[in-house]
Motif scaffolding. Structure first.
Motif, PDB file in Angstrom:
ATOM      1  N   ASN A  66      44.352  38.604  43.249  1.00 14.53           N
ATOM      2  CA  ASN A  66      45.753  38.190  43.052  1.00 14.53           C
ATOM      3  C   ASN A  66      46.169  37.059  43.986  1.00 14.53           C
ATOM      4  O   ASN A  66      46.964  36.410  43.471  1.00 14.53           O
ATOM      5  CB  ASN A  66      46.347  39.394  43.347  1.00 14.53           C
ATOM      6  CG  ASN A  66      46.842  40.113  42.147  1.00 14.53           C
ATOM      7  OD1 ASN A  66      47.219  39.756  41.294  1.00 14.53           O
ATOM      8  ND2 ASN A  66      46.580  41.596  42.076  1.00 14.53           N
ATOM      9  N   GLU A  69      44.694  33.946  41.877  1.00 17.61           N
ATOM     10  CA  GLU A  69      45.304  33.629  40.440  1.00 17.61           C
ATOM     11  C   GLU A  69      46.516  32.857  40.566  1.00 17.61           C
ATOM     12  O   GLU A  69      47.397  33.154  41.219  1.00 17.61           O
ATOM     13  CB  GLU A  69      45.278  35.025  39.970  1.00 17.61           C
ATOM     14  CG  GLU A  69      45.858  34.787  38.480  1.00 17.61           C
ATOM     15  CD  GLU A  69      45.822  36.376  37.777  1.00 17.61           C
ATOM     16  OE1 GLU A  69      45.600  36.265  36.451  1.00 17.61           O
ATOM     17  OE2 GLU A  69      46.590  37.210  38.477  1.00 17.61           O
ATOM     18  N   ASP A  85      37.970  31.803  35.438  1.00 20.69           N
ATOM     19  CA  ASP A  85      39.284  32.075  35.232  1.00 20.69           C
ATOM     20  C   ASP A  85      39.434  33.666  34.717  1.00 20.69           C
ATOM     21  O   ASP A  85      40.254  34.356  34.973  1.00 20.69           O
ATOM     22  CB  ASP A  85      40.135  31.167  34.139  1.00 20.69           C
ATOM     23  CG  ASP A  85      41.459  31.470  34.044  1.00 20.69           C
ATOM     24  OD1 ASP A  85      42.369  31.646  34.871  1.00 20.69           O
ATOM     25  OD2 ASP A  85      41.958  31.644  32.882  1.00 20.69           O
ATOM     26  N   ILE A  88      38.595  36.197  37.394  1.00 25.77           N
ATOM     27  CA  ILE A  88      39.665  36.300  38.443  1.00 25.77           C
ATOM     28  C   ILE A  88      40.749  37.259  37.666  1.00 25.77           C
ATOM     29  O   ILE A  88      41.430  37.982  38.476  1.00 25.77           O
ATOM     30  CB  ILE A  88      40.247  34.942  38.932  1.00 25.77           C
ATOM     31  CG1 ILE A  88      39.167  34.310  39.893  1.00 25.77           C
ATOM     32  CG2 ILE A  88      41.532  35.188  39.778  1.00 25.77           C
ATOM     33  CD1 ILE A  88      39.040  35.175  41.119  1.00 25.77           C
ATOM     34  N   PHE A  89      41.413  36.657  36.654  1.00 20.15           N
ATOM     35  CA  PHE A  89      42.078  37.505  35.818  1.00 20.15           C
ATOM     36  C   PHE A  89      41.808  39.093  35.836  1.00 20.15           C
ATOM     37  O   PHE A  89      42.728  39.914  35.964  1.00 20.15           O
ATOM     38  CB  PHE A  89      42.286  36.963  34.348  1.00 20.15           C
ATOM     39  CG  PHE A  89      43.530  37.867  33.749  1.00 20.15           C
ATOM     40  CD1 PHE A  89      44.701  37.783  33.660  1.00 20.15           C
ATOM     41  CD2 PHE A  89      43.100  38.809  32.845  1.00 20.15           C
ATOM     42  CE1 PHE A  89      45.590  38.326  32.969  1.00 20.15           C
ATOM     43  CE2 PHE A  89      43.911  39.630  31.948  1.00 20.15           C
ATOM     44  CZ  PHE A  89      45.348  39.330  32.292  1.00 20.15           C
TER      45      PHE A  89
END
Length: 119
Positions: A66, A69, A85, A88-89
């Motif tokens: 978090n 991101e 991406d 991490i999401f």
């Protein structure tokens, strides 16, 4: 006081308490005209290994992701931007994707370690 780049590198490596990094980074904007540091596959691999070894909890990993991101001052390693991406999401949003578990961590490790640069 640490520079913004030093703090961002501490965040990417999770080498000090996240609350400490977060507090110091709050003096800087999330906005940036360009990336100041690059998140590498290996850094995510290291975090997932620390989770599997019991050094980090799933909440630690979620909070770490978090904190990364959406930051404009963090770029993702060339040739792996989409994968990084995505991971991490997923790590930052377990309620929208799937909760981190030992199985999902191993799946991500297989993908991250199995991917090679196209260059």
């Amino acid at each position: 006081m640490k520079t913004r780049v030093e703090l961002l590198n501490s965040l990417l490596n999770f080498d000090r308490p996240l609350s400490e990094i977060w507090q110091l980074l709050n003096s800087y904007s999330w906005d940036s005209a360009r990336g100041l540091v690059i998140l590498k596959k290996q850094q995510i691999v290291n975090i997932l290994r620390r989770y599997l070894d019991g050094q980090l909890s799933s909440l630690d990993v979620e909070n770490w992701a978090n904190a990364i991101e959406g930051r404009e001052d963090i770029e993702y390693e060339s040739d792996f931007e989409e994968m990084l991406d995505e991971v991490i999401f997923e790590l930052a949003n377990p309620l929208l994707s799937r909760p981190l578990s030992h199985d999902s961590a191993r799946e991500w490790l297989n993908q991250l370690e199995g991917s090679a640069s196209l260059i």
